[in-house]
Design a protein around this motif. Structure first.
Motif, PDB file in Angstrom:
ATOM      1  N   GLN A  81     -33.617  -3.554  23.223  1.00 23.80           N
ATOM      2  CA  GLN A  81     -34.244  -3.108  24.481  1.00 23.80           C
ATOM      3  C   GLN A  81     -34.671  -4.299  25.326  1.00 23.80           C
ATOM      4  OE1 GLN A  81     -38.040  -3.146  25.017  1.00 23.80           O
ATOM      5  NE2 GLN A  81     -37.514  -2.691  27.131  1.00 23.80           N
ATOM      6  N   GLN A  82     -35.304  -5.268  24.714  1.00 22.83           N
ATOM      7  CA  GLN A  82     -35.779  -6.437  25.455  1.00 22.83           C
ATOM      8  C   GLN A  82     -34.617  -7.261  26.006  1.00 22.83           C
ATOM      9  OE1 GLN A  82     -38.259  -8.237  22.466  1.00 22.83           O
ATOM     10  NE2 GLN A  82     -39.783  -6.602  22.598  1.00 22.83           N
ATOM     11  N   GLN A 133     -29.283  -9.741  29.029  1.00 19.26           N
ATOM     12  CA  GLN A 133     -28.717 -10.722  28.097  1.00 19.26           C
ATOM     13  C   GLN A 133     -27.772 -10.023  27.115  1.00 19.26           C
ATOM     14  OE1 GLN A 133     -32.393 -12.278  26.545  1.00 19.26           O
ATOM     15  NE2 GLN A 133     -32.494 -13.872  28.119  1.00 19.26           N
ATOM     16  N   LEU A 134     -26.493  -9.990  27.477  1.00 21.69           N
ATOM     17  CA  LEU A 134     -25.493  -9.289  26.679  1.00 21.69           C
ATOM     18  C   LEU A 134     -25.383  -9.850  25.265  1.00 21.69           C
ATOM     19  CD1 LEU A 134     -23.175  -7.230  26.355  1.00 21.69           C
ATOM     20  CD2 LEU A 134     -21.647  -8.954  27.329  1.00 21.69           C
ATOM     21  N   LYS A 157     -26.199  -7.812  21.821  1.00 24.51           N
ATOM     22  CA  LYS A 157     -25.172  -7.569  20.804  1.00 24.51           C
ATOM     23  C   LYS A 157     -25.616  -8.095  19.443  1.00 24.51           C
ATOM     24  CE  LYS A 157     -20.929  -8.490  21.896  1.00 24.51           C
ATOM     25  NZ  LYS A 157     -19.678  -9.050  22.447  1.00 24.51           N
ATOM     26  N   GLU A 158     -26.233  -9.259  19.433  1.00 29.32           N
ATOM     27  CA  GLU A 158     -26.727  -9.839  18.183  1.00 29.32           C
ATOM     28  C   GLU A 158     -27.809  -8.950  17.564  1.00 29.32           C
ATOM     29  OE1 GLU A 158     -29.103 -13.850  16.862  1.00 29.32           O
ATOM     30  OE2 GLU A 158     -27.570 -14.060  18.399  1.00 29.32           O
ATOM     31  N   ALA A 159     -28.719  -8.467  18.407  1.00 33.61           N
ATOM     32  CA  ALA A 159     -29.781  -7.580  17.924  1.00 33.61           C
ATOM     33  C   ALA A 159     -29.198  -6.263  17.420  1.00 33.61           C
ATOM     34  CB  ALA A 159     -30.802  -7.328  19.035  1.00 33.61           C
ATOM     35  N   ALA A 209     -19.728  -4.155  22.170  1.00 34.11           N
ATOM     36  CA  ALA A 209     -19.579  -3.968  23.619  1.00 34.11           C
ATOM     37  C   ALA A 209     -19.145  -5.268  24.293  1.00 34.11           C
ATOM     38  CB  ALA A 209     -20.890  -3.476  24.220  1.00 34.11           C
ATOM     39  N   SER A 210     -18.300  -5.130  25.300  1.00 37.64           N
ATOM     40  CA  SER A 210     -17.838  -6.313  26.022  1.00 37.64           C
ATOM     41  C   SER A 210     -18.570  -6.499  27.346  1.00 37.64           C
ATOM     42  CB  SER A 210     -16.328  -6.242  26.259  1.00 37.64           C
ATOM     43  OG  SER A 210     -16.007  -5.091  27.008  1.00 37.64           O
ATOM     44  N   GLN A 211     -19.323  -5.490  27.765  1.00 37.03           N
ATOM     45  CA  GLN A 211     -20.068  -5.562  29.018  1.00 37.03           C
ATOM     46  C   GLN A 211     -21.443  -4.922  28.844  1.00 37.03           C
ATOM     47  OE1 GLN A 211     -17.841  -3.621  32.084  1.00 37.03           O
ATOM     48  NE2 GLN A 211     -16.030  -4.886  31.812  1.00 37.03           N
ATOM     49  N   LEU A 212     -22.387  -5.358  29.668  1.00 32.87           N
ATOM     50  CA  LEU A 212     -23.728  -4.767  29.626  1.00 32.87           C
ATOM     51  C   LEU A 212     -23.672  -3.266  29.884  1.00 32.87           C
ATOM     52  CD1 LEU A 212     -26.004  -7.389  31.414  1.00 32.87           C
ATOM     53  CD2 LEU A 212     -26.342  -6.461  29.121  1.00 32.87           C
TER      54      LEU A 212
END
Length: 162
Positions: free
Chosen positions: A56-57, A63-64, A68-70, A92-95
């Motif tokens: 969420q943050q 910050q894509l 993704k890491e989270a 995902a490849s995009q926000l």
């Protein structure tokens, strides 16, 4: 921020302020009532909520890679549908794609419940093609994960508007 979001925020604030005024007028000192009292204890959220909050943050900050890491971290500590959605978000490849998955992920995390700590359900009426969408975030200023910097403060805490 568009006019609709401003109006929603004003209405939510007015409702919250009205409720606080009511509570302070009905509860007197020494009457044993806890109306209007602030919760001073801080409860830690569940690991599920803590990992979810990182997504969420990151989304609120546009910050894509961090989102993704989270999401990958959330997928590792969960099972079932939440793990599947988190894994999908991590790919995902995009926000915009990650944000769309986050709508369903948020609903599933909220439905699962658990210890929320100082996290609350927030709502943006404009997200999800104006159908609205919920998410969890820490109490305080709204940080909209569905619009990020475009409309960071669009939304409200529904319980504050009741």
């Amino acid at each position: 921020m568009n006019k609709f979001c401003v109006l929603i925020a004003i209405l939510a604030l007015a409702a919250a302020c009205g409720g606080a005024n009511e509570a302070s007028q009905t509860a007197g000192p020494g009457d044993g009532s806890t109306a209007g009292a602030e919760k001073t204890e801080s409860v830690r959220p569940s690991p599920l909520v803590a990992h979810y909050a990182e997504i969420q943050q990151a989304l609120a900050a546009d910050q894509l890679d961090q989102a993704k890491e989270a999401a990958s971290g959330l997928a590792e500590i969960t099972q079932g549908e939440i793990a599947e959605l988190a894994a999908q978000a991590a790919q995902a490849s995009q926000l915009s794609e990650l944000r769309q998955t986050f709508i369903t992920l948020s609903d599933k995390v909220i439905e699962q419940g658990g210890e929320l700590g100082n996290y609350k359900v927030a709502f943006c009426p404009m997200a999800n093609d104006n159908q609205g969408a919920r998410w969890l975030q820490k109490e305080g200023a709204i940080r909209n994960p569905y619009y990020g910097s475009e409309m960071l403060e669009c939304g409200y805490f529904p319980e504050a508007a009741e």
